[in-house]
Design a protein around this motif. Sequence first.
Motif, PDB file in Angstrom:
ATOM      1  N   PRO A  71       0.841  -1.176  -0.047  1.00 59.05           N
ATOM      2  CA  PRO A  71      -0.007  -0.011   0.026  1.00 59.05           C
ATOM      3  C   PRO A  71       0.829   1.270   0.019  1.00 59.05           C
ATOM      4  O   PRO A  71       1.996   1.344   0.396  1.00 59.05           O
ATOM      5  CB  PRO A  71      -0.750  -0.157   1.408  1.00 59.05           C
ATOM      6  CG  PRO A  71      -0.600  -1.574   1.584  1.00 59.05           C
ATOM      7  CD  PRO A  71       0.499  -2.024   1.221  1.00 59.05           C
ATOM      8  N   CYS A  99       4.208   2.349   2.460  1.00 58.75           N
ATOM      9  CA  CYS A  99       4.604   1.387   3.276  1.00 58.75           C
ATOM     10  C   CYS A  99       6.094   1.051   3.400  1.00 58.75           C
ATOM     11  O   CYS A  99       6.721   0.433   4.047  1.00 58.75           O
ATOM     12  CB  CYS A  99       4.078   0.007   2.660  1.00 58.75           C
ATOM     13  SG  CYS A  99       4.363  -0.449   1.018  1.00 58.75           S
ATOM     14  N   HIS A 156       2.093  -0.622  -8.491  1.00 60.19           N
ATOM     15  CA  HIS A 156       0.871  -0.364  -8.027  1.00 60.19           C
ATOM     16  C   HIS A 156      -0.104  -1.443  -8.397  1.00 60.19           C
ATOM     17  O   HIS A 156      -1.012  -1.887  -7.877  1.00 60.19           O
ATOM     18  CB  HIS A 156       0.377   1.091  -8.225  1.00 60.19           C
ATOM     19  CG  HIS A 156       0.761   1.897  -7.047  1.00 60.19           C
ATOM     20  ND1 HIS A 156       0.842   1.564  -5.732  1.00 60.19           N
ATOM     21  CD2 HIS A 156       1.419   2.789  -7.046  1.00 60.19           C
ATOM     22  CE1 HIS A 156       1.083   2.584  -5.006  1.00 60.19           C
ATOM     23  NE2 HIS A 156       1.826   3.423  -5.708  1.00 60.19           N
ATOM     24  N   LEU A 212      -0.947  -4.835  -9.349  1.00 59.92           N
ATOM     25  CA  LEU A 212      -0.692  -6.081  -9.211  1.00 59.92           C
ATOM     26  C   LEU A 212      -0.705  -7.210 -10.175  1.00 59.92           C
ATOM     27  O   LEU A 212       0.246  -8.057 -10.060  1.00 59.92           O
ATOM     28  CB  LEU A 212      -1.528  -6.736  -8.003  1.00 59.92           C
ATOM     29  CG  LEU A 212      -1.802  -5.794  -6.694  1.00 59.92           C
ATOM     30  CD1 LEU A 212      -2.562  -6.666  -5.617  1.00 59.92           C
ATOM     31  CD2 LEU A 212      -0.407  -5.670  -6.236  1.00 59.92           C
ATOM     32  N   HIS A 263       4.323  -3.898   4.151  1.00 59.91           N
ATOM     33  CA  HIS A 263       3.016  -3.462   4.850  1.00 59.91           C
ATOM     34  C   HIS A 263       3.723  -2.681   6.207  1.00 59.91           C
ATOM     35  O   HIS A 263       4.057  -3.159   7.026  1.00 59.91           O
ATOM     36  CB  HIS A 263       2.092  -4.421   5.292  1.00 59.91           C
ATOM     37  CG  HIS A 263       0.680  -3.812   5.552  1.00 59.91           C
ATOM     38  ND1 HIS A 263       0.090  -2.669   5.081  1.00 59.91           N
ATOM     39  CD2 HIS A 263      -0.074  -4.442   6.515  1.00 59.91           C
ATOM     40  CE1 HIS A 263      -0.988  -2.565   5.737  1.00 59.91           C
ATOM     41  NE2 HIS A 263      -0.936  -3.550   6.796  1.00 59.91           N
ATOM     42  N   LEU A 304      -4.537 -10.011  -0.349  1.00 54.86           N
ATOM     43  CA  LEU A 304      -5.202  -8.834  -0.727  1.00 54.86           C
ATOM     44  C   LEU A 304      -5.992  -8.293   0.325  1.00 54.86           C
ATOM     45  O   LEU A 304      -5.964  -6.826   0.359  1.00 54.86           O
ATOM     46  CB  LEU A 304      -5.923  -9.169  -2.143  1.00 54.86           C
ATOM     47  CG  LEU A 304      -5.289  -8.732  -3.469  1.00 54.86           C
ATOM     48  CD1 LEU A 304      -3.999  -9.664  -3.525  1.00 54.86           C
ATOM     49  CD2 LEU A 304      -6.027  -8.816  -4.346  1.00 54.86           C
ATOM     50  N   PHE A 338      -3.929  -5.199   1.188  1.00 54.21           N
ATOM     51  CA  PHE A 338      -4.324  -4.192   0.530  1.00 54.21           C
ATOM     52  C   PHE A 338      -6.083  -3.860   0.806  1.00 54.21           C
ATOM     53  O   PHE A 338      -6.503  -2.855   0.266  1.00 54.21           O
ATOM     54  CB  PHE A 338      -4.464  -4.552  -1.007  1.00 54.21           C
ATOM     55  CG  PHE A 338      -2.936  -4.747  -1.446  1.00 54.21           C
ATOM     56  CD1 PHE A 338      -2.451  -3.508  -1.888  1.00 54.21           C
ATOM     57  CD2 PHE A 338      -2.142  -5.951  -1.318  1.00 54.21           C
ATOM     58  CE1 PHE A 338      -1.089  -3.597  -2.400  1.00 54.21           C
ATOM     59  CE2 PHE A 338      -0.923  -6.022  -1.851  1.00 54.21           C
ATOM     60  CZ  PHE A 338      -0.704  -4.823  -2.404  1.00 54.21           C
ATOM     61  N   ARG A 339      -6.487  -4.598   1.907  1.00 51.89           N
ATOM     62  CA  ARG A 339      -7.661  -4.319   2.344  1.00 51.89           C
ATOM     63  C   ARG A 339      -8.742  -4.404   1.379  1.00 51.89           C
ATOM     64  O   ARG A 339      -9.712  -3.452   1.127  1.00 51.89           O
ATOM     65  CB  ARG A 339      -7.980  -2.944   2.921  1.00 51.89           C
ATOM     66  CG  ARG A 339      -6.795  -2.696   4.092  1.00 51.89           C
ATOM     67  CD  ARG A 339      -6.679  -3.678   5.371  1.00 51.89           C
ATOM     68  NE  ARG A 339      -8.289  -4.064   5.671  1.00 51.89           N
ATOM     69  CZ  ARG A 339      -8.547  -4.805   6.758  1.00 51.89           C
ATOM     70  NH1 ARG A 339      -7.776  -5.900   6.545  1.00 51.89           N
ATOM     71  NH2 ARG A 339      -9.824  -5.063   7.065  1.00 51.89           N
ATOM     72  N   TYR A 382     -11.921  -7.465  -8.337  1.00 49.39           N
ATOM     73  CA  TYR A 382     -12.070  -6.754  -7.089  1.00 49.39           C
ATOM     74  C   TYR A 382     -13.690  -6.654  -6.829  1.00 49.39           C
ATOM     75  O   TYR A 382     -14.301  -6.574  -7.928  1.00 49.39           O
ATOM     76  CB  TYR A 382     -11.414  -5.419  -7.539  1.00 49.39           C
ATOM     77  CG  TYR A 382     -10.006  -5.479  -7.505  1.00 49.39           C
ATOM     78  CD1 TYR A 382      -9.066  -5.740  -6.265  1.00 49.39           C
ATOM     79  CD2 TYR A 382      -9.288  -5.536  -8.493  1.00 49.39           C
ATOM     80  CE1 TYR A 382      -7.665  -5.692  -6.401  1.00 49.39           C
ATOM     81  CE2 TYR A 382      -7.995  -5.557  -8.828  1.00 49.39           C
ATOM     82  CZ  TYR A 382      -7.062  -5.681  -7.676  1.00 49.39           C
ATOM     83  OH  TYR A 382      -5.792  -5.756  -7.660  1.00 49.39           O
TER      84      TYR A 382
END
Length: 278
Positions: free
Chosen positions: A58, A61, A217, A219, A233, A252, A256-257, A274
């Motif tokens: 993220p 980080c 960024h 993935l 992280h 994820l 990455f929430r 997603y």
Amino acid sequence: MNLPRSVSTIETHSGHEHCPDPALLVGKDVSVQIQNTTILQEIQFTLTSGTITGLIGPNGCGKTTLLRAICGYLPYTGSIVLKNKEIIQWNKRMLARQVSFVRQAPWHSFDFTVEELVLLGLIPHKSLLQDITPKDHEFLNMALSDVGLSGYNQRSIRSLSGGERQRAYLAQAMVQNSHLLLLDEPTTHLDINHQYQFLELIKGLRKQGKTILAVFHDLELASKYSDHLIVLHQGCMVTSGSPTNVLDDKLLADVFRMNAKVHITADQGFTITYFGAL
């Protein structure tokens, strides 16, 4: 944008046939503090010669901080060893022959032509009074051709788009001709077409024996073009390994929430669906 003349196309997923050389760069317990704030804490990593390592995580980080520490721009504790020699023990000029850093293309308050900017990559290899040779200009023009900027020699850097500036900085790194190439979000300013061409060129540099550490960024791009992934992280290393071993639904969610589903394709590539933020 053409691949370098000595480069042939190779597979980009984690199952490609490629026999890497021994470790080029090894980090042990790497920590960085800035103004009494810990940015990185006890990071471990190994970069093997002739591979691409994707650095993901993220925002905030510590990805760019790690690149800057490797370049010798930031003080750190622990150990970062390049070719069996601690980074802080390298002479700056000699380190610049080994490591090049392509930042996100900055806006300059001063002006350069594209040619002047790219030729700055020769500084580690030239004495103060050495002239630019015809061979240097040949190398310059090959690098500009490879990044799709042929004929841009006399264009002002300030007149270029963000994507064109990004490619000019890659040409500078190619002229610098270092063994280790650090890329900080290299596709940020690029459209889809130039993202693909840029990363294919990076893949070609790997084939020439270069070692690449790149912040991603996206993935899916990270998984497609990286042999190895490092996940950060909150300043710590969460995990590292091949894309197939690192990227999964739990990562994820935890890092990455995101509520997402990772799909591994038949050729060991990736797609990610997603569903929303957690």
